[in-house]
Design a protein around this motif. Structure first.
Motif, PDB file in Angstrom:
ATOM      1  N   LEU A  44       3.676 -19.155  85.973  1.00  0.00           N
ATOM      2  CA  LEU A  44       4.646 -18.677  86.965  1.00  0.00           C
ATOM      3  C   LEU A  44       4.981 -17.211  86.727  1.00  0.00           C
ATOM      4  CD1 LEU A  44       7.121 -21.692  86.943  1.00  0.00           C
ATOM      5  CD2 LEU A  44       5.375 -21.187  88.644  1.00  0.00           C
ATOM      6  N   GLY A  45       4.914 -16.799  85.484  1.00  0.00           N
ATOM      7  CA  GLY A  45       5.237 -15.420  85.155  1.00  0.00           C
ATOM      8  C   GLY A  45       4.969 -15.159  83.689  1.00  0.00           C
ATOM      9  N   TYR A  46       5.149 -13.915  83.297  1.00  0.00           N
ATOM     10  CA  TYR A  46       4.925 -13.582  81.893  1.00  0.00           C
ATOM     11  C   TYR A  46       5.727 -12.346  81.515  1.00  0.00           C
ATOM     12  CZ  TYR A  46       1.914  -9.756  83.399  1.00  0.00           C
ATOM     13  OH  TYR A  46       1.447  -8.611  83.970  1.00  0.00           O
ATOM     14  N   LEU A  47       5.907 -12.173  80.219  1.00  0.00           N
ATOM     15  CA  LEU A  47       6.571 -10.990  79.656  1.00  0.00           C
ATOM     16  C   LEU A  47       5.688 -10.461  78.537  1.00  0.00           C
ATOM     17  CD1 LEU A  47      10.113 -12.537  79.197  1.00  0.00           C
ATOM     18  CD2 LEU A  47       9.613 -10.649  80.739  1.00  0.00           C
ATOM     19  N   SER A  48       5.510  -9.163  78.503  1.00  0.00           N
ATOM     20  CA  SER A  48       4.810  -8.570  77.373  1.00  0.00           C
ATOM     21  C   SER A  48       5.795  -8.464  76.213  1.00  0.00           C
ATOM     22  CB  SER A  48       4.292  -7.185  77.738  1.00  0.00           C
ATOM     23  OG  SER A  48       3.836  -6.548  76.556  1.00  0.00           O
ATOM     24  N   CYS A  49       5.372  -8.895  75.032  1.00  0.00           N
ATOM     25  CA  CYS A  49       6.270  -8.880  73.875  1.00  0.00           C
ATOM     26  C   CYS A  49       6.253  -7.542  73.141  1.00  0.00           C
ATOM     27  CB  CYS A  49       5.892  -9.994  72.901  1.00  0.00           C
ATOM     28  SG  CYS A  49       6.124 -11.618  73.620  1.00  0.00           S
ATOM     29  N   GLU A  50       5.354  -6.657  73.518  1.00  0.00           N
ATOM     30  CA  GLU A  50       5.271  -5.368  72.824  1.00  0.00           C
ATOM     31  C   GLU A  50       6.567  -4.589  73.028  1.00  0.00           C
ATOM     32  OE1 GLU A  50       2.385  -1.449  72.748  1.00  0.00           O
ATOM     33  OE2 GLU A  50       1.703  -3.272  73.753  1.00  0.00           O
ATOM     34  N   GLY A  51       7.205  -4.230  71.928  1.00  0.00           N
ATOM     35  CA  GLY A  51       8.459  -3.480  72.007  1.00  0.00           C
ATOM     36  C   GLY A  51       9.648  -4.290  72.486  1.00  0.00           C
ATOM     37  N   MET A  52       9.496  -5.605  72.530  1.00  0.00           N
ATOM     38  CA  MET A  52      10.580  -6.460  73.025  1.00  0.00           C
ATOM     39  C   MET A  52      11.711  -6.557  72.008  1.00  0.00           C
ATOM     40  SD  MET A  52      10.300 -10.385  74.361  1.00  0.00           S
ATOM     41  CE  MET A  52       9.768 -10.018  76.022  1.00  0.00           C
ATOM     42  N   GLU A  53      12.936  -6.560  72.513  1.00  0.00           N
ATOM     43  CA  GLU A  53      14.098  -6.787  71.658  1.00  0.00           C
ATOM     44  C   GLU A  53      14.608  -8.201  71.882  1.00  0.00           C
ATOM     45  OE1 GLU A  53      17.135  -3.754  71.868  1.00  0.00           O
ATOM     46  OE2 GLU A  53      15.583  -2.258  72.350  1.00  0.00           O
ATOM     47  N   VAL A  54      14.944  -8.868  70.785  1.00  0.00           N
ATOM     48  CA  VAL A  54      15.402 -10.255  70.842  1.00  0.00           C
ATOM     49  C   VAL A  54      16.836 -10.307  70.327  1.00  0.00           C
ATOM     50  CG1 VAL A  54      14.964 -12.613  70.052  1.00  0.00           C
ATOM     51  CG2 VAL A  54      13.042 -11.039  70.373  1.00  0.00           C
ATOM     52  N   SER A  55      17.709 -10.926  71.113  1.00  0.00           N
ATOM     53  CA  SER A  55      19.097 -11.095  70.694  1.00  0.00           C
ATOM     54  C   SER A  55      19.349 -12.589  70.524  1.00  0.00           C
ATOM     55  CB  SER A  55      20.032 -10.501  71.748  1.00  0.00           C
ATOM     56  OG  SER A  55      21.342 -10.947  71.544  1.00  0.00           O
ATOM     57  N   GLN A  56      19.466 -13.002  69.264  1.00  0.00           N
ATOM     58  CA  GLN A  56      19.556 -14.437  69.000  1.00  0.00           C
ATOM     59  C   GLN A  56      20.976 -14.973  69.120  1.00  0.00           C
ATOM     60  OE1 GLN A  56      18.324 -17.699  65.579  1.00  0.00           O
ATOM     61  NE2 GLN A  56      17.539 -15.640  65.391  1.00  0.00           N
ATOM     62  N   ASN A  57      21.961 -14.135  68.849  1.00  0.00           N
ATOM     63  CA  ASN A  57      23.334 -14.641  68.794  1.00  0.00           C
ATOM     64  C   ASN A  57      23.988 -14.563  70.160  1.00  0.00           C
ATOM     65  OD1 ASN A  57      23.035 -15.085  66.041  1.00  0.00           O
ATOM     66  ND2 ASN A  57      23.576 -12.968  65.600  1.00  0.00           N
ATOM     67  N   ALA A  58      23.419 -15.279  71.111  1.00  0.00           N
ATOM     68  CA  ALA A  58      23.914 -15.195  72.487  1.00  0.00           C
ATOM     69  C   ALA A  58      24.705 -16.446  72.884  1.00  0.00           C
ATOM     70  CB  ALA A  58      22.746 -14.950  73.438  1.00  0.00           C
ATOM     71  N   GLY A  59      25.164 -17.196  71.876  1.00  0.00           N
ATOM     72  CA  GLY A  59      26.059 -18.314  72.172  1.00  0.00           C
ATOM     73  C   GLY A  59      25.346 -19.592  72.578  1.00  0.00           C
ATOM     74  N   LYS A  60      26.102 -20.444  73.274  1.00  0.00           N
ATOM     75  CA  LYS A  60      25.612 -21.770  73.629  1.00  0.00           C
ATOM     76  C   LYS A  60      26.139 -22.082  75.028  1.00  0.00           C
ATOM     77  CE  LYS A  60      25.430 -26.396  71.518  1.00  0.00           C
ATOM     78  NZ  LYS A  60      25.541 -27.159  72.772  1.00  0.00           N
ATOM     79  N   ASN A  61      25.310 -22.728  75.834  1.00  0.00           N
ATOM     80  CA  ASN A  61      25.766 -23.165  77.160  1.00  0.00           C
ATOM     81  C   ASN A  61      25.296 -24.601  77.377  1.00  0.00           C
ATOM     82  OD1 ASN A  61      23.057 -23.077  77.798  1.00  0.00           O
ATOM     83  ND2 ASN A  61      23.184 -21.171  78.951  1.00  0.00           N
ATOM     84  N   LYS A  62      25.420 -25.110  78.594  1.00  0.00           N
ATOM     85  CA  LYS A  62      25.056 -26.524  78.794  1.00  0.00           C
ATOM     86  C   LYS A  62      23.552 -26.760  78.625  1.00  0.00           C
ATOM     87  CE  LYS A  62      25.231 -26.386  83.923  1.00  0.00           C
ATOM     88  NZ  LYS A  62      23.825 -26.065  84.132  1.00  0.00           N
ATOM     89  N   GLU A  63      22.733 -25.710  78.811  1.00  0.00           N
ATOM     90  CA  GLU A  63      21.291 -25.871  78.591  1.00  0.00           C
ATOM     91  C   GLU A  63      20.944 -25.877  77.111  1.00  0.00           C
ATOM     92  OE1 GLU A  63      21.708 -25.139  82.663  1.00  0.00           O
ATOM     93  OE2 GLU A  63      22.377 -23.757  81.111  1.00  0.00           O
ATOM     94  N   GLY A  64      21.797 -25.278  76.294  1.00  0.00           N
ATOM     95  CA  GLY A  64      21.513 -25.269  74.864  1.00  0.00           C
ATOM     96  C   GLY A  64      21.885 -23.962  74.201  1.00  0.00           C
ATOM     97  N   TYR A  65      21.088 -23.601  73.196  1.00  0.00           N
ATOM     98  CA  TYR A  65      21.354 -22.437  72.354  1.00  0.00           C
ATOM     99  C   TYR A  65      20.646 -21.226  72.955  1.00  0.00           C
ATOM    100  CZ  TYR A  65      23.226 -25.839  69.143  1.00  0.00           C
ATOM    101  OH  TYR A  65      23.982 -26.837  68.582  1.00  0.00           O
ATOM    102  N   VAL A  66      21.431 -20.207  73.291  1.00  0.00           N
ATOM    103  CA  VAL A  66      20.936 -19.101  74.109  1.00  0.00           C
ATOM    104  C   VAL A  66      20.378 -17.962  73.257  1.00  0.00           C
ATOM    105  CG1 VAL A  66      21.596 -17.434  75.899  1.00  0.00           C
ATOM    106  CG2 VAL A  66      22.673 -19.696  75.844  1.00  0.00           C
ATOM    107  N   PHE A  67      19.299 -17.358  73.745  1.00  0.00           N
ATOM    108  CA  PHE A  67      18.849 -16.075  73.198  1.00  0.00           C
ATOM    109  C   PHE A  67      18.405 -15.213  74.363  1.00  0.00           C
ATOM    110  CE2 PHE A  67      15.117 -18.841  73.114  1.00  0.00           C
ATOM    111  CZ  PHE A  67      14.039 -18.051  73.458  1.00  0.00           C
ATOM    112  N   GLN A  68      18.447 -13.898  74.156  1.00  0.00           N
ATOM    113  CA  GLN A  68      18.102 -12.974  75.229  1.00  0.00           C
ATOM    114  C   GLN A  68      16.912 -12.126  74.830  1.00  0.00           C
ATOM    115  OE1 GLN A  68      21.992 -11.215  75.579  1.00  0.00           O
ATOM    116  NE2 GLN A  68      22.367 -12.227  77.535  1.00  0.00           N
ATOM    117  N   LEU A  69      16.073 -11.861  75.808  1.00  0.00           N
ATOM    118  CA  LEU A  69      14.903 -11.015  75.609  1.00  0.00           C
ATOM    119  C   LEU A  69      15.046  -9.779  76.487  1.00  0.00           C
ATOM    120  CD1 LEU A  69      12.175 -13.808  75.902  1.00  0.00           C
ATOM    121  CD2 LEU A  69      13.250 -12.938  73.811  1.00  0.00           C
ATOM    122  N   LEU A  70      14.823  -8.627  75.902  1.00  0.00           N
ATOM    123  CA  LEU A  70      14.834  -7.380  76.659  1.00  0.00           C
ATOM    124  C   LEU A  70      13.465  -6.741  76.469  1.00  0.00           C
ATOM    125  CD1 LEU A  70      16.352  -5.111  78.255  1.00  0.00           C
ATOM    126  CD2 LEU A  70      16.996  -4.169  76.023  1.00  0.00           C
TER     127      LEU A  70
END
Length: 127
Positions: free
Chosen positions: A55-81
């Motif tokens: 359906l789609g893709y993201l290139s991981c080169e130079g990607m920033e990952v934020s792991q401490n993004a809390g929790k919601n009803k779907e589960g444990y959140v992380f963000q990709l930039l």
């Protein structure tokens, strides 16, 4: 079945992840595959194993990952930039899954491609 053999060393990690982007802001359940520095997402595992287009893709080169993004009803959140400034919010059902995704994506973002070989061994044992 008709599953195309993908070399285990090419696939770093795969599994179910909830995601939402900047345009479609509802969380959707997707099947993520981290492969050759690209994070692809499919509708579900069957779409991946039956070789349907992602359906789609993201290139991981130079990607920033934020792991401490809390929790919601779907589960444990992380963000990709990604390097283009696109943000994708993801959620896993367990904190351990979130941690492993973040570790794998961060290692690929740094350019470490070869240090995890256990998948290759598993694949080879299947014949």
């Amino acid at each position: 079945g008709g599953v195309k053999k993908v070399k285990g060393s090419d696939i770093r990690h795969m599994g179910v992840v909830w995601k939402r982007g900047q345009i479609n802001t509802a969380f959707r359940r997707r099947y993520f595959v981290l492969h050759n520095g690209i994070l692809k997402y499919f509708r579900d595992q069957k779409s991946f194993t039956s070789n349907q287009r992602w359906l789609g893709y993201l290139s991981c080169e130079g990607m920033e990952v934020s792991q401490n993004a809390g929790k919601n009803k779907e589960g444990y959140v992380f963000q990709l930039l990604d390097a283009r400034g696109r943000t994708v919010e993801c959620a896993c059902e367990t904190a351990a899954e979130r941690q492993s995704w973040c570790v794998f994506i961060e290692s690929v973002a740094r350019g470490d491609h070869g240090e995890i070989q256990n998948l290759e061994i598993l694949q080879e044992e299947e014949g």
